[in-house]
Scaffold this active site. Sequence first.
Site, PDB file in Angstrom:
ATOM      1  N   HIS A   1       0.846  -1.193   0.000  1.00 20.13           N
ATOM      2  CA  HIS A   1       0.000   0.000   0.000  1.00 20.13           C
ATOM      3  C   HIS A   1       0.878   1.239   0.000  1.00 20.13           C
ATOM      4  CE1 HIS A   1      -3.401   2.653   0.756  1.00 20.13           C
ATOM      5  NE2 HIS A   1      -2.606   3.301   1.585  1.00 20.13           N
TER       6      HIS A   1
ATOM      7  N   ASP B   1     -15.235   2.773   7.451  1.00 15.68           N
ATOM      8  CA  ASP B   1     -14.186   3.674   6.988  1.00 15.68           C
ATOM      9  C   ASP B   1     -14.702   4.690   5.972  1.00 15.68           C
ATOM     10  OD1 ASP B   1     -11.380   4.568   6.591  1.00 15.68           O
ATOM     11  OD2 ASP B   1     -11.729   3.756   4.599  1.00 15.68           O
TER      12      ASP B   1
ATOM     13  N   ARG C   1     -14.461  13.060   8.104  1.00 16.44           N
ATOM     14  CA  ARG C   1     -13.158  13.679   8.382  1.00 16.44           C
ATOM     15  C   ARG C   1     -12.765  14.652   7.287  1.00 16.44           C
ATOM     16  NH1 ARG C   1      -9.834   8.963   7.979  1.00 16.44           N
ATOM     17  NH2 ARG C   1      -8.074  10.383   8.269  1.00 16.44           N
TER      18      ARG C   1
ATOM     19  N   SER D   1      -7.757   4.036   9.073  1.00 18.57           N
ATOM     20  CA  SER D   1      -8.481   4.057   7.802  1.00 18.57           C
ATOM     21  C   SER D   1      -7.791   3.168   6.779  1.00 18.57           C
ATOM     22  CB  SER D   1      -8.576   5.497   7.285  1.00 18.57           C
ATOM     23  OG  SER D   1      -9.137   5.540   5.985  1.00 18.57           O
TER      24      SER D   1
ATOM     25  N   LYS E   1      -8.848  -1.497   5.994  1.00 16.59           N
ATOM     26  CA  LYS E   1      -9.135  -2.116   4.687  1.00 16.59           C
ATOM     27  C   LYS E   1      -8.101  -3.181   4.352  1.00 16.59           C
ATOM     28  CE  LYS E   1      -9.355   1.824   2.392  1.00 16.59           C
ATOM     29  NZ  LYS E   1      -9.351   2.879   3.430  1.00 16.59           N
TER      30      LYS E   1
END
Length: 434
Positions: free
Chosen positions: A93, A172, A179, A194, A198
Amino acid sequence: MNPGVTPDAVSVITTKRDGGALDDAQIDWAIRAFTDGEMAPEQMSALAMAVLLRGMDRREIARWTAAMVATGARLDFSDLRRDGRLLRTVDKHSTGGVGDKITLPLTPLVASYGVAVPQLSGRGLGLTGGTLDKLESIPGWRADLTVEAMTAQLRDVGAVICAAGSGLAPADKKLYALRDVTGTVEAIPLLASSIMSKKIAEGTGALVLDVKVGSGAFLADPDDARQLARTMVALGTDAGVDTVALVTDMSTPLGRSAGNAVEVAESLEVLAGGGPPDVVELTLALAREMLAAVGIDDDPADHLSGGQAMDTWRAMITAQGGDPDAPLPSAEHTDVITASADGIVTALDARAVGLAAWRLGAGRARPGDAVQSEAGVVWHVRPGDRVRRGQPIMTMHTRTPERFDAARVALDAAVTVGDAPPAARDLVRERITV
């Protein structure tokens, strides 16, 4: 909080407002109640601001993340097999940056070693382009897969890049939207949870994080990037996912293009054994980490030069309906930026380049906006290069030429020319483990 007492929004908010640590029951209740509509948006907004100002400890963040995961489904690839052999899973990621197309060559490269890479990606918003937007410039390619189709592709090909289903950590999506409009996106505990909710729900066995820092990244401050990286590594570890993070430079955009189709073209060069040196360097650095996480000690450069990574790319694109031989979209209109003086390029500002690409149509201002596959910026110089006044240094691409003026304004100060070469800058700044 007293055992046996049911939490309520005001008590949860005031606990954190006053600097206290939320207990497990308070966290579980807050996430469930907000997701189900029992806790009002303004109350969660107050709690998010309290978290931004007061922070959370490691236990709180881990529990918050676990509560987010528990609001939806959790994928399980622990028994994924090919020809009777158990396939190990590893994912990567990135927190996002300008010209960050690394997922495209990295996923098939790692998968070419017989590893399963379930890469759930997103679409871009703002300056950082989304991986799915880039791939959707390939004719026929589709991002949306069922869990069954995703699992079959991982078994048969080893590589999949697709959209994350709405069933993964639905809390999320709702919390991020809140947010985004309350000035709390930068809260490190909420940002980390967040991302990691996932990734944990995705079911991968190992995870490598690429945390960007610099003008073209979400976080410009090195201390913030380091804190985010450490927090996410701790979250992954506490959830049983073998996690490591690299903090990488994003003051200069990656490669030589920012956009959609232009970045796919650049990724294909890397898969063919060429490509910009910095893109190759980061692809290999992340690939080594991913392979090491599943017990493979090999030089991934061999599978770029040997063609195995390209073969896996072609199989991956074909499996998702794309034509790997189809020509990529090209812009009907281009405009060239030239150097304003003789000298040496001392800086190429990533944020300015990203803003220009966005203004040309490569990105979106709101979720659901259309993007242009053809739009983007290609730069012909990098820091350290010598230029002459009037020399082409950038080319803008778009199908709507009325966008050129606004993009040109963004690029006016993108390139700095001086008399001396810039100081060397490490692409990989730091490696973070537990």
